[in-house]
Design an enzyme around this catalytic site. Structure first.
Site, PDB file in Angstrom:
ATOM      1  N   THR A  64       9.066 -48.485   2.602  1.00  0.00           N
ATOM      2  CA  THR A  64       9.552 -49.726   3.233  1.00  0.00           C
ATOM      3  C   THR A  64       8.308 -50.497   3.680  1.00  0.00           C
ATOM      4  O   THR A  64       7.696 -51.193   2.886  1.00  0.00           O
ATOM      5  CB  THR A  64      10.507 -49.431   4.415  1.00  0.00           C
ATOM      6  OG1 THR A  64       9.872 -48.546   5.333  1.00  0.00           O
ATOM      7  CG2 THR A  64      11.799 -48.833   3.922  1.00  0.00           C
ATOM      8  N   LYS A 123       8.469 -40.982   3.342  1.00  0.00           N
ATOM      9  CA  LYS A 123       8.273 -42.389   3.714  1.00  0.00           C
ATOM     10  C   LYS A 123       8.495 -42.491   5.219  1.00  0.00           C
ATOM     11  O   LYS A 123       9.206 -41.674   5.806  1.00  0.00           O
ATOM     12  CB  LYS A 123       9.219 -43.320   2.969  1.00  0.00           C
ATOM     13  CG  LYS A 123      10.667 -43.294   3.362  1.00  0.00           C
ATOM     14  CD  LYS A 123      11.068 -43.981   4.645  1.00  0.00           C
ATOM     15  CE  LYS A 123      10.425 -45.338   4.838  1.00  0.00           C
ATOM     16  NZ  LYS A 123      10.816 -45.877   6.197  1.00  0.00           N
ATOM     17  N   GLU A 169       2.897 -48.228  11.391  1.00  0.00           N
ATOM     18  CA  GLU A 169       2.859 -49.692  11.427  1.00  0.00           C
ATOM     19  C   GLU A 169       1.808 -50.244  12.383  1.00  0.00           C
ATOM     20  O   GLU A 169       1.832 -49.989  13.581  1.00  0.00           O
ATOM     21  CB  GLU A 169       4.230 -50.226  11.843  1.00  0.00           C
ATOM     22  CG  GLU A 169       5.232 -50.175  10.712  1.00  0.00           C
ATOM     23  CD  GLU A 169       6.628 -50.583  11.146  1.00  0.00           C
ATOM     24  OE1 GLU A 169       6.857 -50.741  12.350  1.00  0.00           O
ATOM     25  OE2 GLU A 169       7.481 -50.723  10.255  1.00  0.00           O
ATOM     26  N   THR A 171      12.556 -37.447  11.587  1.00  0.00           N
ATOM     27  CA  THR A 171      11.760 -38.654  11.846  1.00  0.00           C
ATOM     28  C   THR A 171      11.418 -39.516  10.645  1.00  0.00           C
ATOM     29  O   THR A 171      10.573 -40.387  10.766  1.00  0.00           O
ATOM     30  CB  THR A 171      10.438 -38.341  12.586  1.00  0.00           C
ATOM     31  OG1 THR A 171       9.564 -37.664  11.693  1.00  0.00           O
ATOM     32  CG2 THR A 171      10.642 -37.518  13.813  1.00  0.00           C
ATOM     33  N   ASN A 218       6.732 -55.918  13.838  1.00  0.00           N
ATOM     34  CA  ASN A 218       8.071 -55.599  14.302  1.00  0.00           C
ATOM     35  C   ASN A 218       8.786 -56.747  14.978  1.00  0.00           C
ATOM     36  O   ASN A 218       9.953 -56.633  15.328  1.00  0.00           O
ATOM     37  CB  ASN A 218       8.025 -54.374  15.210  1.00  0.00           C
ATOM     38  CG  ASN A 218       7.785 -53.129  14.385  1.00  0.00           C
ATOM     39  OD1 ASN A 218       8.597 -52.791  13.548  1.00  0.00           O
ATOM     40  ND2 ASN A 218       6.637 -52.496  14.587  1.00  0.00           N
TER      41      ASN A 218
END
Lengths: 384, 384
Positions: free
Chosen positions: B146, B169, B260, B180, B379
């Site tokens: 993703t 992933k 991220e 998780t 985010n």
């Protein structure tokens, strides 16, 4: 008007040189009586700063004649020397004011793990004592600021001849602990220490204890309530409790409005909970979800992140009965897609999230902020 | 080599059109036997995506013949229709492969609260089935990405003729829940479902369950372990467990390395704990402290924030006996100032924090990341 709105109090705020930039950094609040009743609530962090350890002992007696507060250093994680520094601060204030050191509370705020410059702080206490004034509340509120952009004060006036006033600081590390910041409240109502304690605990439980800016609990959080009795009025207890709660709620809202780097204030209301504890647990879980806090920053009504936060709690609920509204639009109904998310208007600073657990009649409100690049910047450069 | 390192497996990764940008978004992993044993661990979030609810049921039988994985949509909070979509996906895979739908696991990842485009997904399953290959593991790993910047695979080769391989992933919403993230592990060792289950639970407990990128727990986390028995070797159980743990640890480390917006990988080792549970509790509290994560981003050895995080736990410790090292420099000794913080070199991506509770002999390692403006940016714009 701050802490000097109530009769019987004087205060001062001065620059003692603790902060290297020369900003005000030392405040003194003195209760001139006739009564010296006081109550306090402190951080529940087990790593407590020296001034918290000291002031907890002072408050056990229910008597506080003066409070010394400094910004520019937390005096936390400073070992036995740090405790001696706090003790010396109280002794100095007692000496210049003619008080008993055992009745002098001390509060510190700033960087953890650094000794205070006592060669500046102790002369500062003398200087502050000379500057004491019945109009000094504003200056005291200014002197306790750290990363606060504005100073915070509030006053509630009763119809009965007494008032409750207060000041607060706290911009980062806001989380329920209790307390969550430095706050001094004063009143000229004639109230005993036991009543002050009960009223203060109940007020903080539903105000300061329900703001959670960044999930981080401080080592220094202190909320003090001092009564001078100078109005000579014994208030109705319910009315007094409501005045204290009003001032606490006002200051708590100001703290959220000035949280580090925040661009949105987020009001999370959990309704339909089986118990108030469930509502608070769910509200805090939502308030601490970094992904959601980023989404709110981006004005993205990402209700899936609300649901995934609710799902980590032990509260009573069925996933397929959960409802979530953002700014009044029920974007999630029965655990699934609800009204069109395009209807949600998130342009304004205040964002309201309502989570309906559909499991009972209890509710609670938790306040938090969005997570921003400014927060990251402010806190990655703070000590350097 | 990924999931096709082990004999008996074929895989494919294709672009079905679920992602609007045309990137690969559908993976298929098929166990060609002779054995179909499998085990799975799933998110402990109570709000579970439809594919989790489905796959939990499939795994109860201990048999998995194929796994369909899609990126581009989590199929979470999508109600009864979402569950029907997962069911239809399994039925489609069973139909084209000649399998039993009750033995087809389904995994989805992406945005919560949006239905999957079944008009693209179902033809995609057919397309993937045609593309199945004994060399397809890499493409499958790519198709489940993703916000991952790289695909993640790992292999452990035993000396005994069998291997364990896997793909993963997961870039945001990494937190212990279990699992998780999406992970598929395969082996050609001949192992029964009960043994796979025990081995997988123990491996995830000390690997995936101890990485905590942002404290947020997903609705979709799934880790599957499939055994084909194609090597015809029944492995020594301890050796097999170690191989599975090695692959899990490798993938977990890769997940943290690609979290991220992260610029630092933070290894938090808690030592001197009274119990392993205490060590894990303290490690997680440190890992979730936003202020500390910002400080690490700023290369600021702010050990006070470590202590204030420890202080919020219920672990056994005395505040004045705590020691903290950052990158090997004991900046906090006995709860107070230790070695000179200027000695700490934080230039490199990996940052090691050691917290010594001085309360016993137990220890644990938790991995997390720093908190950055890039995380906020990624985010706050994710769903828009």
């Amino acid at each position: 008007m701050s802490v000097t709105a109530a009769k019987g109090f004087t205060a001062a705020g001065i620059a003692a040189g603790i902060k290297e930039n020369g900003s005000p950094d030392l405040a003194l609040v003195v209760n001139n009586g006739p009564r010296l009743a006081a109550a306090g609530v402190f951080t529940s962090n087990r790593v407590k700063a020296a001034p918290v350890l000291w002031s907890e002992q002072v408050l056990k007696g229910g008597l506080v004649s003066a409070v010394v507060l400094n910004s520019g250093g937390a005096n936390a994680c400073t070992g036995p020397q740090g405790f001696q520094d706090t003790h010396a601060t109280a002794e100095k204030a007692a000496e210049v004011l003619g008080h008993n050191a055992g009745e002098v509370a001390v509060c510190s705020t700033g960087l953890i793990g650094v000794r205070l410059p006592m060669d500046k702080l102790l002369p500062g206490v003398e200087q502050a004592a000379k500057a004491l004034s019945a109009h000094g509340g504003e200056k005291a509120a200014i002197a306790i600021k750290t990363t606060d952009t504005v100073h915070k004060t509030a006053v509630a006036e009763s119809g009965g001849g007494w008032v409750v006033g207060g000041m607060a600081k706290g911009a980062g590390m806001l989380a329920p602990g209790l307390a969550t910041m430095l706050v001094v409240l004063t009143t000229d109502a004639d109230v005993d220490a036991a009543t002050l304690d009960a009223v203060l605990r109940e007020a903080t439980r539903t105000t300061f204890d329900r703001i959670d800016s960044d999930g981080c609990m401080s080592t220094n959080d202190t909320v003090l309530l001092l009564a001078s009795g100078a109005s000579e009025v014994v208030p109705d207890e319910a009315e007094f409790a409501e005045a204290v709660r009003t001032v606490c709620a006002d200051l708590a809202r100001q703290l959220i409005g000035d949280a580090e780097g925040a661009s949105k204030d987020i009001r999370i209301e959990v309704v339909g909970a089986a118990t108030e504890d469930d509502a608070v647990e769910v509200g805090r879980s939502i308030a601490r979800n970094n992904l959601l806090k980023c989404a709110v920053h981006g004005e993205d009504p990402n209700w899936g992140r609300v649901l995934s936060a609710i799902g980590t709690t032990s509260a009573a609920f069925e996933p397929d009965r959960l409802n979530v509204a953002i700014n009044g639009v029920w974007v999630c109904r029965n655990g699934s897609v609800g009204e069109d998310r395009e209807l949600v208007d998130m342009r304004y600073r205040e964002v309201r999230i309502t989570a309906d657990l559909a499991a009972g009649d209890a509710s609670a409100v938790i306040w938090t902020n969005d997570l921003t690049a400014d927060y990251v910047h402010e806190n990655s450069a703070y000590s350097s």
